[in-house]
Design a protein around this motif. Sequence first.
Motif, PDB file in Angstrom:
ATOM      1  N   GLY A 452       7.376 -20.753  12.867  1.00  0.00           N
ATOM      2  CA  GLY A 452       6.846 -19.445  13.234  1.00  0.00           C
ATOM      3  C   GLY A 452       6.523 -18.579  12.031  1.00  0.00           C
ATOM      4  N   ALA A 453       6.548 -19.172  10.827  1.00  0.00           N
ATOM      5  CA  ALA A 453       6.269 -18.386   9.624  1.00  0.00           C
ATOM      6  C   ALA A 453       4.780 -18.209   9.382  1.00  0.00           C
ATOM      7  CB  ALA A 453       6.900 -19.063   8.404  1.00  0.00           C
ATOM      8  N   ASN A 454       3.957 -19.074   9.957  1.00  0.00           N
ATOM      9  CA  ASN A 454       2.519 -19.021   9.691  1.00  0.00           C
ATOM     10  C   ASN A 454       1.926 -17.669  10.071  1.00  0.00           C
ATOM     11  OD1 ASN A 454      -0.106 -20.474   9.061  1.00  0.00           O
ATOM     12  ND2 ASN A 454      -0.476 -19.856  11.196  1.00  0.00           N
ATOM     13  N   GLU A 455       2.353 -17.118  11.221  1.00  0.00           N
ATOM     14  CA  GLU A 455       1.819 -15.834  11.672  1.00  0.00           C
ATOM     15  C   GLU A 455       2.137 -14.717  10.686  1.00  0.00           C
ATOM     16  OE1 GLU A 455       3.564 -17.911  13.403  1.00  0.00           O
ATOM     17  OE2 GLU A 455       2.220 -18.582  15.022  1.00  0.00           O
ATOM     18  N   VAL A 456       3.279 -14.819  10.025  1.00  0.00           N
ATOM     19  CA  VAL A 456       3.674 -13.810   9.033  1.00  0.00           C
ATOM     20  C   VAL A 456       2.900 -14.009   7.733  1.00  0.00           C
ATOM     21  CG1 VAL A 456       5.594 -12.952   7.633  1.00  0.00           C
ATOM     22  CG2 VAL A 456       5.978 -13.558  10.027  1.00  0.00           C
ATOM     23  N   ILE A 457       2.767 -15.262   7.303  1.00  0.00           N
ATOM     24  CA  ILE A 457       2.170 -15.558   6.001  1.00  0.00           C
ATOM     25  C   ILE A 457       0.690 -15.220   5.969  1.00  0.00           C
ATOM     26  CG2 ILE A 457       1.685 -17.397   4.341  1.00  0.00           C
ATOM     27  CD1 ILE A 457       4.257 -18.789   5.370  1.00  0.00           C
ATOM     28  N   GLY A 478      13.277 -10.302   7.729  1.00  0.00           N
ATOM     29  CA  GLY A 478      12.686 -11.229   8.692  1.00  0.00           C
ATOM     30  C   GLY A 478      11.713 -12.190   8.051  1.00  0.00           C
ATOM     31  N   GLN A 479      10.909 -11.700   7.082  1.00  0.00           N
ATOM     32  CA  GLN A 479       9.971 -12.575   6.381  1.00  0.00           C
ATOM     33  C   GLN A 479      10.710 -13.631   5.571  1.00  0.00           C
ATOM     34  OE1 GLN A 479       7.874  -9.474   4.296  1.00  0.00           O
ATOM     35  NE2 GLN A 479       6.099  -9.571   5.671  1.00  0.00           N
ATOM     36  N   LYS A 480      11.768 -13.203   4.898  1.00  0.00           N
ATOM     37  CA  LYS A 480      12.571 -14.167   4.145  1.00  0.00           C
ATOM     38  C   LYS A 480      13.124 -15.235   5.076  1.00  0.00           C
ATOM     39  CE  LYS A 480      14.263 -11.191   0.383  1.00  0.00           C
ATOM     40  NZ  LYS A 480      15.477 -10.636  -0.248  1.00  0.00           N
ATOM     41  N   ASP A 506      13.326 -10.484  14.487  1.00  0.00           N
ATOM     42  CA  ASP A 506      13.065  -9.625  15.635  1.00  0.00           C
ATOM     43  C   ASP A 506      12.909 -10.498  16.873  1.00  0.00           C
ATOM     44  OD1 ASP A 506      10.612 -10.835  15.285  1.00  0.00           O
ATOM     45  OD2 ASP A 506       9.635  -9.058  14.462  1.00  0.00           O
ATOM     46  N   VAL A 507      12.513  -9.891  17.970  1.00  0.00           N
ATOM     47  CA  VAL A 507      12.412 -10.641  19.233  1.00  0.00           C
ATOM     48  C   VAL A 507      11.402 -11.765  19.105  1.00  0.00           C
ATOM     49  CG1 VAL A 507      11.806 -10.477  21.664  1.00  0.00           C
ATOM     50  CG2 VAL A 507      13.122  -8.638  20.592  1.00  0.00           C
ATOM     51  N   GLN A 508      10.245 -11.471  18.486  1.00  0.00           N
ATOM     52  CA  GLN A 508       9.223 -12.512  18.338  1.00  0.00           C
ATOM     53  C   GLN A 508       9.714 -13.637  17.431  1.00  0.00           C
ATOM     54  OE1 GLN A 508       5.821 -10.332  16.878  1.00  0.00           O
ATOM     55  NE2 GLN A 508       5.020  -9.981  18.955  1.00  0.00           N
ATOM     56  N   GLY A 509      10.383 -13.265  16.362  1.00  0.00           N
ATOM     57  CA  GLY A 509      10.934 -14.278  15.477  1.00  0.00           C
ATOM     58  C   GLY A 509      11.987 -15.120  16.152  1.00  0.00           C
ATOM     59  N   ASP A 510      12.814 -14.480  16.981  1.00  0.00           N
ATOM     60  CA  ASP A 510      13.849 -15.199  17.717  1.00  0.00           C
ATOM     61  C   ASP A 510      13.231 -16.208  18.670  1.00  0.00           C
ATOM     62  OD1 ASP A 510      16.518 -15.629  17.895  1.00  0.00           O
ATOM     63  OD2 ASP A 510      16.907 -14.085  19.377  1.00  0.00           O
TER      64      ASP A 510
END
Length: 582
Positions: A452-457, A478-480, A506-510
């Motif tokens: 799920g890191a792609n959406e952040v990166i 959260g990014q880390k 956060d909720v989306q990350g969870d």
Amino acid sequence: MSMPGSTRHSADSFAGLFERSVRDCKRDLLGVGAFSLVMSLLLLTVPIYMVQVYDRVLGSGSLETLLMLTIITVGALALLAILDGLRQAILVRIGMRFEASVAAPLLAASIKASAREGSYGIDMLREAAQVRSFLATGGVTALFDMPFALIFIVVVFLIHPLLGFVCTLGAVILISLTALTGWAVRRPFKDASQNSLAALEQAQAFIRQADLVHAMGIYPEAIAHWGAKHLASLRGWLTVATRNNILASVSKFVRLLIQIAILGLGGYLTLKHEITGGMIFAASLITSRALQPVESIIAGWKNIAQTRLNLARIRSALADESLARRRLVPPAPEGAISVEKLVYQPAPNRRPVLRGVSFELGVGESLGIVGPAGAGKSTLARILVGTIEPTSGKVRLDGSEISHWPREALGQHMGYLPQQPEFFPGTIAENIARMQQNPPDAAVLQAARISGANEVIVHMQDGYATEIGHTSFELSGGQKQRIGLARAFYGAPRVLVLDEPNANLDVQGDEALTKALLAAQADKVTIIIVAQRPSAIRFVDKLLVLMDGQVEAFGARDEILPRITSRQVSSNVTRLVPKGPS
């Protein structure tokens, strides 16, 4: 002898490599010694020229003789300059080769020591650089010149035995002062070095926890703790400098006194017609050259002592044979984990953090480790991935102890997310790929998408090329966490060990984490999660409850979870730990 399905891991003994590097340096330094011998002989050119001019040219008035002597002397001095330049160039290369040969083993040793003991070994690399600098900057040349001082003393004896006796007396006194210098500064030098290292480690600790220092306003306390060690080190260095300077001043006085004695005695012998006037100045120059290396050694004793100390520390750091012991690489694992009676005691006088922990996981099973703070959960996670070694007990992967695996081979099959993710200086893509050279883009993207890191990166300014590590403070918690998860998933590992993976999500990350773990579960990846939040363990197959370093309960999640929520798990509950092989 190789085994089917395995390859021999080729690694050299770090201690043996260090000893070979030292032997190579000694062999090359013998060549430097040969240069020093020839240079010592060439240094006699000026005194000989002086004697010839005073006693031969001035007496005969021959310009031809003066011209010929001058040409020969200039040629000898030119050769001396060339040899001196070559000697320095050789010393530079010897120093660089030594540092190059030990730097990589030292870094590996420092990384392992830091993981095992919590110490920081970057100073080892600085110490290797100091040894190289000592060799490359000519600090060692006085040590080579001193043995050949005997040549100059013999020449002074040939001029006149009394002058030779005075020169020998001066050499004996200066050598005694050298020995006295070593004895006088040895203890304070060692204490000052240890206090300097302790002060540096404290400063590094406060800098790493700058947020805590700032938030709690403990600047005075932090500075006071650091200052106590720093002040002790400064006092030690002051003692070293004071004693060294006193003895260096005495040695300079002795050398000048010996030269005055040579000139005075030479004048007396000239009046007695036992030597010529030119011989007086020649004897003075030669005596000065004989005593100069000894004086230089006394003045530079601190650098010599520092180099000896650094070599001893480097030898000690590389003495751990487990760093590079040759190991067989087992076949690629499927992911079965067996933990047998683990005990971990940080120090002999400390309370054990883990006491008799045992459990088993089959291929593709998932385990949640829960318990109060200080129960030993993170320590257990670190032992499972091999970053620290247990005091006793075993961790097996597909039946093979993980301590028997070469680290680089084991790491390919392990995904690990520490409690506080940190990154290396480099791009996000390089960090996800575990700093591999030219990693496949597809593998990096796959790990980022699964975690799920792609959406952040992709929303960062430079995307996967964003530089982090030295500027990782710009990343949110959260990014880390997401980038750390992507790194754990990189390379399709067969075992995942995640220490509070949703702590900063956060909720989306969870939700992304849950999807990633379910996908890994479907792919028969063995998963171990240290958790505080219930969402991280709602899908695991088994639960392990740690209390005060011991297994309070272990078994199927649906069996253990109700007992946790109803507070039935206590020290009186019968343990459900399967007995592994002893």
